[in-house]
Enzyme design. Sequence first.
Site, PDB file in Angstrom:
ATOM      1  N   ASP A  21       0.012  39.153 -45.833  1.00 24.77           N
ATOM      2  CA  ASP A  21       1.078  40.053 -46.260  1.00 24.77           C
ATOM      3  C   ASP A  21       0.503  41.280 -46.954  1.00 24.77           C
ATOM      4  O   ASP A  21       0.035  41.206 -48.084  1.00 24.77           O
ATOM      5  CB  ASP A  21       2.028  39.308 -47.198  1.00 24.77           C
ATOM      6  CG  ASP A  21       3.237  40.138 -47.617  1.00 24.77           C
ATOM      7  OD1 ASP A  21       3.360  41.277 -47.157  1.00 24.77           O
ATOM      8  OD2 ASP A  21       4.047  39.625 -48.405  1.00 24.77           O
ATOM      9  N   ASP A  36       4.362  47.328 -45.244  1.00 26.73           N
ATOM     10  CA  ASP A  36       4.598  45.941 -45.647  1.00 26.73           C
ATOM     11  C   ASP A  36       4.744  45.069 -44.404  1.00 26.73           C
ATOM     12  O   ASP A  36       5.767  45.099 -43.736  1.00 26.73           O
ATOM     13  CB  ASP A  36       5.847  45.855 -46.512  1.00 26.73           C
ATOM     14  CG  ASP A  36       6.081  44.458 -47.070  1.00 26.73           C
ATOM     15  OD1 ASP A  36       5.151  43.626 -46.996  1.00 26.73           O
ATOM     16  OD2 ASP A  36       7.187  44.194 -47.565  1.00 26.73           O
TER      17      ASP A  36
END
Length: 530
Positions: free
Chosen positions: A291, A87
């Site tokens: 992201d 992430d």
Amino acid sequence: MASLASLATSLLLASSVSANTISFNIARNAGAESAQLERRQLSLSTAPLLKRAGTVNAQLTNAEVEGLYFANVSVGTPGQNLALQIDTGSSDVWVPASTASLCSNAKEGGCPNGAFTSGKSKTFDIVEQNGFNISYVDGTGSTGDYFQDTFSIGGASLNNFQMGLATDTTIGTGIMGIGYNTSEANLDTTDGGNGTEYPNLPLAMVNAGAINSAAYSLWLNDLQATSGSILFGGVDTDKYTGDLISVKVYPDSQGGQTTSFTVAFTSLSATSSSGTDQLTPANYAEAAILDSGTTITLLPDDVATAVFEELGATVSQELGAVVVPCSLAENTGYLTYGFGGTGGPQIKVQVSQLVLPLTLTNGRTPTYTNGETACQLGVQAADGLPVLFGDTFLRSAYVVYDLENNRIALAQTDFNSTSSNVVSFASLGAPIPSATTAANEDQVTQTATGIPKVETSGTATGSAAATYNPTATGFSAASGFAATSTSTSTSSSKKSAAGSGPEPFAWSRVVVAGVSLALAGVGGGVFALL
């Protein structure tokens, strides 16, 4: 969707566009930026653990059903093997504790990618009991302790590496957060945090001598591939085609700190056999965040609507998703995204990379009433949420994240490349290897603080069947993308964007596992079930 801890801060995006910029009244703080850089360059009190090798390469596993990417790691002494979701939009590495109730609850899915048993590690050390607390905008979260232990990935091993141990969690898979350490969970004052920054994974690798600079390259590979890779400390020039071009990462206006990978999104066009349509106006610029913890791409509402019209997509309130016939995956057209203005990187995303499977939690598949299978489109309208470029974009780009210099470099990915040519960063703060700089960069600024969070997956909850027969046979798309058997609705809602009813958006520190798409209160629509 709302954070567990904070509903106070909302994202405010300006809509006025000048000839060259979108201005968000940014307050640059040179002192804060200098202090931030100084903190990143602090060394650990321990001696380097590894001879400086320059790069660390780790394979990523593509969990196609979940739309997530995992890295295999080892934690503790002796090492315990776990798979963690990568992430770039969060900053802490955390692992589920084997004592967490979820990990022993098979009905809730358990902890399928492994859990950590602290009592089996002879190097385990608690740093802050009850100090770890992460919440998510989908209502999930994890709490527990901060601890230090041995952490290994890609052949590199770090001693006394700080992580979170989730003793109470609603998420069964740990997270490998590799964003800016300024967004670590213990710093979130809205969530009770009052801690200090610690060297998260990229910085700890530098401090341990494993890599030369806090930077990494992400190669997710294509939608059908089973694996990709993350390369810490270097660039693999055989994993992309064309030029690798870098653009600025913009700080937040409050305090001047850089907390997310915000870049300037400056153009979008759609190309098919019948030509190219420009979907954004001249001198367009919008703040957008890259992201990897988000499975889809959230575009500004007007841009998303134009994409839906081009592709013949339907925003389904019944399924809480943007849907298209699965046959759209056979289309040879593509979208071209531009960043950083004229001379900046241009990334082509094939339409086939945007068509995702859509199933109900009972395993059944929604179909149009003419029998054609429905799929999810990997693009949705932001509808008040931040503009986010998730995995449905990132798969098509080779992306270099340079945390030292606050830059992102992008190039067209080379899908399924079998060769490798790794070039490491020469030293701490050295420029991105093999990259050039975009000529026109002053495009956007970012006023929102923290990390914006939204997550969706290709799973809808519920089992009700809609029986309404659509009157429309498809959109009339000028570029030749028009799909059949869609309704005429192109409206967007926060429910379709984030799997929840409309609520004020609240910042959260991290985003992780996919949020199930809601299928509630279905009383009619364009879908039936197989």
